[in-house]
Design a protein around this motif. Structure first.
Motif, PDB file in Angstrom:
ATOM      1  N   ALA A  29      40.412 -18.342 -12.732  1.00 48.56           N
ATOM      2  CA  ALA A  29      40.032 -16.965 -12.218  1.00 48.56           C
ATOM      3  C   ALA A  29      38.509 -16.894 -12.316  1.00 48.56           C
ATOM      4  O   ALA A  29      37.973 -17.065 -13.578  1.00 48.56           O
ATOM      5  CB  ALA A  29      40.657 -16.167 -12.299  1.00 48.56           C
ATOM      6  N   TYR A  30      37.810 -16.303 -11.306  1.00 43.31           N
ATOM      7  CA  TYR A  30      36.522 -15.069 -11.592  1.00 43.31           C
ATOM      8  C   TYR A  30      36.583 -14.220 -11.535  1.00 43.31           C
ATOM      9  O   TYR A  30      36.365 -13.300 -10.551  1.00 43.31           O
ATOM     10  CB  TYR A  30      35.676 -16.316 -10.729  1.00 43.31           C
ATOM     11  N   ASP A  31      35.455 -13.415 -12.202  1.00 44.07           N
ATOM     12  CA  ASP A  31      35.227 -11.959 -12.456  1.00 44.07           C
ATOM     13  C   ASP A  31      34.108 -11.640 -11.441  1.00 44.07           C
ATOM     14  O   ASP A  31      33.227 -11.941 -12.284  1.00 44.07           O
ATOM     15  CB  ASP A  31      35.767 -11.707 -13.465  1.00 44.07           C
ATOM     16  N   PRO A  32      33.461 -11.946 -10.269  1.00 40.90           N
ATOM     17  CA  PRO A  32      32.389 -11.758 -10.190  1.00 40.90           C
ATOM     18  C   PRO A  32      31.503 -10.382 -10.237  1.00 40.90           C
ATOM     19  O   PRO A  32      30.348 -10.912  -9.956  1.00 40.90           O
ATOM     20  CB  PRO A  32      32.899 -11.406  -8.637  1.00 40.90           C
ATOM     21  N   TRP A  33      32.085  -9.842 -10.496  1.00 42.22           N
ATOM     22  CA  TRP A  33      31.539  -8.414 -10.874  1.00 42.22           C
ATOM     23  C   TRP A  33      30.786  -8.584 -13.037  1.00 42.22           C
ATOM     24  O   TRP A  33      29.518  -8.361 -12.770  1.00 42.22           O
ATOM     25  CB  TRP A  33      32.178  -6.933 -11.140  1.00 42.22           C
ATOM     26  N   ASP A  34      31.355  -9.209 -12.984  1.00 40.48           N
ATOM     27  CA  ASP A  34      31.008  -9.549 -15.382  1.00 40.48           C
ATOM     28  C   ASP A  34      30.923 -10.625 -15.128  1.00 40.48           C
ATOM     29  O   ASP A  34      30.709 -11.261 -16.041  1.00 40.48           O
ATOM     30  CB  ASP A  34      32.573  -8.832 -16.105  1.00 40.48           C
ATOM     31  N   LYS A  35      31.042 -11.565 -13.851  1.00 37.36           N
ATOM     32  CA  LYS A  35      30.487 -12.988 -13.962  1.00 37.36           C
ATOM     33  C   LYS A  35      31.647 -13.721 -14.996  1.00 37.36           C
ATOM     34  O   LYS A  35      30.420 -14.484 -16.041  1.00 37.36           O
ATOM     35  CB  LYS A  35      28.664 -12.862 -14.260  1.00 37.36           C
ATOM     36  N   LYS A  36      32.755 -13.557 -15.050  1.00 37.71           N
ATOM     37  CA  LYS A  36      33.467 -14.246 -15.934  1.00 37.71           C
ATOM     38  C   LYS A  36      34.317 -15.303 -15.148  1.00 37.71           C
ATOM     39  O   LYS A  36      34.861 -15.024 -14.520  1.00 37.71           O
ATOM     40  CB  LYS A  36      33.974 -13.067 -16.473  1.00 37.71           C
ATOM     41  N   PHE A  37      34.040 -16.402 -16.127  1.00 43.31           N
ATOM     42  CA  PHE A  37      34.865 -17.455 -15.769  1.00 43.31           C
ATOM     43  C   PHE A  37      36.484 -17.580 -16.510  1.00 43.31           C
ATOM     44  O   PHE A  37      36.529 -17.965 -17.299  1.00 43.31           O
ATOM     45  CB  PHE A  37      34.336 -18.980 -15.532  1.00 43.31           C
ATOM     46  N   TYR A  38      37.717 -17.768 -15.490  1.00 42.16           N
ATOM     47  CA  TYR A  38      38.861 -18.237 -16.695  1.00 42.16           C
ATOM     48  C   TYR A  38      39.069 -19.583 -15.969  1.00 42.16           C
ATOM     49  O   TYR A  38      39.775 -19.138 -14.715  1.00 42.16           O
ATOM     50  CB  TYR A  38      39.868 -16.783 -16.511  1.00 42.16           C
ATOM     51  N   ASP A  39      39.831 -20.377 -16.776  1.00 38.79           N
ATOM     52  CA  ASP A  39      40.643 -21.708 -16.308  1.00 38.79           C
ATOM     53  C   ASP A  39      42.044 -21.369 -17.302  1.00 38.79           C
ATOM     54  O   ASP A  39      42.043 -20.494 -17.858  1.00 38.79           O
ATOM     55  CB  ASP A  39      39.620 -22.938 -17.378  1.00 38.79           C
ATOM     56  N   ASN A  40      42.617 -21.952 -16.590  1.00 44.74           N
ATOM     57  CA  ASN A  40      44.003 -22.589 -16.842  1.00 44.74           C
ATOM     58  C   ASN A  40      45.238 -21.987 -16.885  1.00 44.74           C
ATOM     59  O   ASN A  40      45.473 -21.509 -17.887  1.00 44.74           O
ATOM     60  CB  ASN A  40      43.731 -23.501 -18.310  1.00 44.74           C
ATOM     61  N   LEU A  41      44.955 -20.851 -15.525  1.00 48.14           N
ATOM     62  CA  LEU A  41      45.589 -20.159 -15.185  1.00 48.14           C
ATOM     63  C   LEU A  41      47.259 -20.102 -15.307  1.00 48.14           C
ATOM     64  O   LEU A  41      47.716 -21.156 -14.465  1.00 48.14           O
ATOM     65  CB  LEU A  41      45.733 -19.085 -14.176  1.00 48.14           C
ATOM     66  N   SER A  42      47.959 -19.420 -16.135  1.00 46.20           N
ATOM     67  CA  SER A  42      49.793 -20.045 -15.843  1.00 46.20           C
ATOM     68  C   SER A  42      50.130 -19.423 -14.128  1.00 46.20           C
ATOM     69  O   SER A  42      49.619 -18.547 -13.538  1.00 46.20           O
ATOM     70  CB  SER A  42      50.827 -19.715 -16.951  1.00 46.20           C
TER      71      SER A  42
END
Length: 552
Positions: free
Chosen positions: A359-372
């Motif tokens: 997942a990527y939050d384009p507003w706060d520029k945050k990336f998340y990996d390995n979502l269940s």
């Protein structure tokens, strides 16, 4: 309109925020205060002041005392400019009672004349303009063509220029319109009149072009310009901005450099602030932005957004002002599989873009990996909130305000737990909340602030103020005691002038309680004047009032 749920990617901490207490402030006593504004006889908007046994209606020039059925007296949910109120006997429009069955009440639209407003509204049986019934062919289907404050309305049979039925029109095929031009299968209309060009019907193609059997036209107000190099017979719409004829594809009136043999392969995306066209070979952005390397065969856009993708990545468009160029920046996913609409989506509130298990939050520029798989399912339901590590989630059970929501048995502000009791937490009105223990003032910057000295059990809204068993308040400014409280009138105070005017605006209110009459000025501060147990001559407190004040 889709319901939006707030998704926040800030760390969730176990400790509560600092619920800094607020103390109710005392009003300023001013024994010489008078109503000083003379803009209006009363208040410069429509208001209904609801007391225990009666209602006062006011606008700029008039004041009426009404005695509706108080048990059923209410305001509709969408109350344009506060013109309307209802009770079991009928509908009040600007203080005038129209005796009618209120079933199916709906405000359909209005004109743009602020000083002389005309409002269209209906019940299940009739359509009205202001307080007068008008004739339409089918009440049930009468509605705005598109814009609430547009010029055109329709039912299943006809088109109406506001309340004027247009003969030989077709309500079933009329096109969306927010200005004074529209069309249906029979005619084109300008200001409610059928228009023609060289004695032929004018048929719109999209937001850019119109045509007759011979000519392609564009419109500038009441004037039409002919475009002789565009073929009228084959011209058709691709979107609000793109169109195509047998020779060319167009963005607006600009012919794109698409080869004739590729016209059959055209696909178009035109949403929010972006518009793209692909001919299977090249992707064009609006009027020929060729500075991209998109794969034309796999290009697409994420729904309800300005973001695009091809098999190689997901992108956002950036304008580099120093170089006067547009670039496309790829979001930082770990791309292992070709991007497609099957493995990539955007949440309904556009908070997260999800690709595969990332997942990527384009507003706060945050990336998340390995979502269940559970987290991905929550994201599809618009219920996912990720912490900084992307490992925790909260399901938002109820959203109260920006950053304020309930999850499970906890009330959160900005991802932080608060001291509020979730089982009894409720909205009082405005930015006040309460639970079994406290009254809270909600600040988006500071969270829930406990308000001392307000009674959480009896606090309620009273004509735009707040009232508990002891006092009435303007926010957390105390005004006067609430026993036997009545609001008799409102008067226009100071109104700001130019944009550089820093003088705070104000209104004056005439209250009555068990202690007598009170004049109250609400501005950046609250000032009060006790007028006595009997209402004095109006010249003493409102010398600008041009007629004798009627108390009740």
């Amino acid at each position: 309109m889709k319901k939006l749920l707030l998704l926040i990617s800030l760390p969730i901490i176990s400790c509560a925020q600092n619920e800094k207490p607020l103390t109710v402030t005392e009003p300023i006593l001013n024994d010489k205060m008078q109503v000083t504004s003379s803009q209006c006889q009363y208040i410069d908007e429509d208001v209904y002041l609801v007391n225990k046994d009666y209602v006062v209606y006011e606008n700029c020039t008039s004041r009426k005392i009404l005695f509706p059925d108080m048990q059923s007296f209410r305001f509709p949910k969408y109350n344009e400019r506060s013109f309307f109120a209802l009770d079991k006997n009928g509908i009040y429009f600007r203080g005038e009672m129209i005796k009618t069955d209120t079933t199916g009440f709906k405000i359909v639209g209005r004109n743009n004349d602020y000083r002389n407003p005309e409002v269209l509204w209906k019940t299940k049986d009739a359509v009205y303009k202001n307080n007068q019934k008008i004739s339409v062919s089918d009440v049930a289907t009468f509605q705005a063509v598109e814009c609430f404050n547009g010029h055109y309305f329709k039912d299943k049979n006809y088109v109406y220029y506001f309340d004027k039925k247009i003969e030989n029109s077709d309500g079933a095929t009329v096109q969306k319109s927010c200005d004074d031009f529209t069309f249906d299968k029979n005619n084109a209309y300008l200001k409610g009149e059928i228009i023609r060009y060289e004695n032929e019907k004018i048929i719109p193609v999209n937001n850019v072009f119109f045509k007759t059997s011979k000519h392609v036209l564009t419109r500038n107000n009441d004037q039409f310009t002919v475009h002789p190099n565009i073929d009228a017979n084959s011209l058709q719409s691709l979107s609000r901005s793109y169109s195509v004829d047998k020779n060319n594809a167009y963005y607006g009136t600009f012919a794109l450099p698409v080869k004739k043999e590729n016209l059959k392969n055209i696909k178009v995306w035109d949403q929010i602030n972006r518009a793209y066209l692909s001919d299977g070979v090249k992707v064009y952005s609006r009027d020929n932005d060729l500075k991209n390397n998109f794969d034309a065969k796999t290009f697409g856009m994420l729904p309800h957004s300005d973001f695009c993708f091809d098999k190689n990545g997901v992108y956002e468009r950036e304008w580099i002002e120093a170089k006067n160029i547009v670039i496309y920046v790829k979001f930082p996913f770990k791309y292992s599989q070709p991007v497609s609409s099957e493995n990539t989506f955007i949440t309904d509130d556009s908070r997260y873009i999800v690709y595969e298990n990332q997942a990527y939050d384009p507003w706060d520029k945050k990336f998340y990996d390995n979502l269940s798989s559970d987290q991905i399912a929550l994201a599809k339901e618009n219920k996912l909130m990720l912490d900084k590590a992307g490992e925790s989630e909260l399901i938002i059970d109820e959203k109260y305000d920006y950053l304020l929501y309930k999850s499970g048995n906890t009330i959160y502000w900005d991802g932080k737990k608060t001291i509020a009791d979730a089982t009894t937490f409720s909205h009082v009105g405005g930015i006040f909340y309460r639970d079994v223990n406290n009254v809270y003032f909600y600040s988006r910057e500071e969270g829930l602030l406990v308000v001392k000295d307000m009674d959480n059990k009896t606090l309620e809204v009273f004509n735009g103020f707040f009232k508990d068993k002891n006092f009435i308040y303007h926010y957390y400014d105390k005004i006067i005691k609430s026993k036997n409280i009545e609001l008799l009138a409102v008067f226009t105070g100071y109104r700001m002038g130019c944009s550089q005017d820093t003088t705070p605006g104000s209104n004056y209110y005439l209250f009555k309680n068990f202690e007598g009459y009170w004049l109250v000025c609400v501005s950046d501060k609250v000032s009060i004047r006790h007028l006595g147990n009997e209402l004095p001559d109006q010249k003493e407190w409102n010398p600008n009032l041009k007629e004798s004040f009627e108390e009740k």
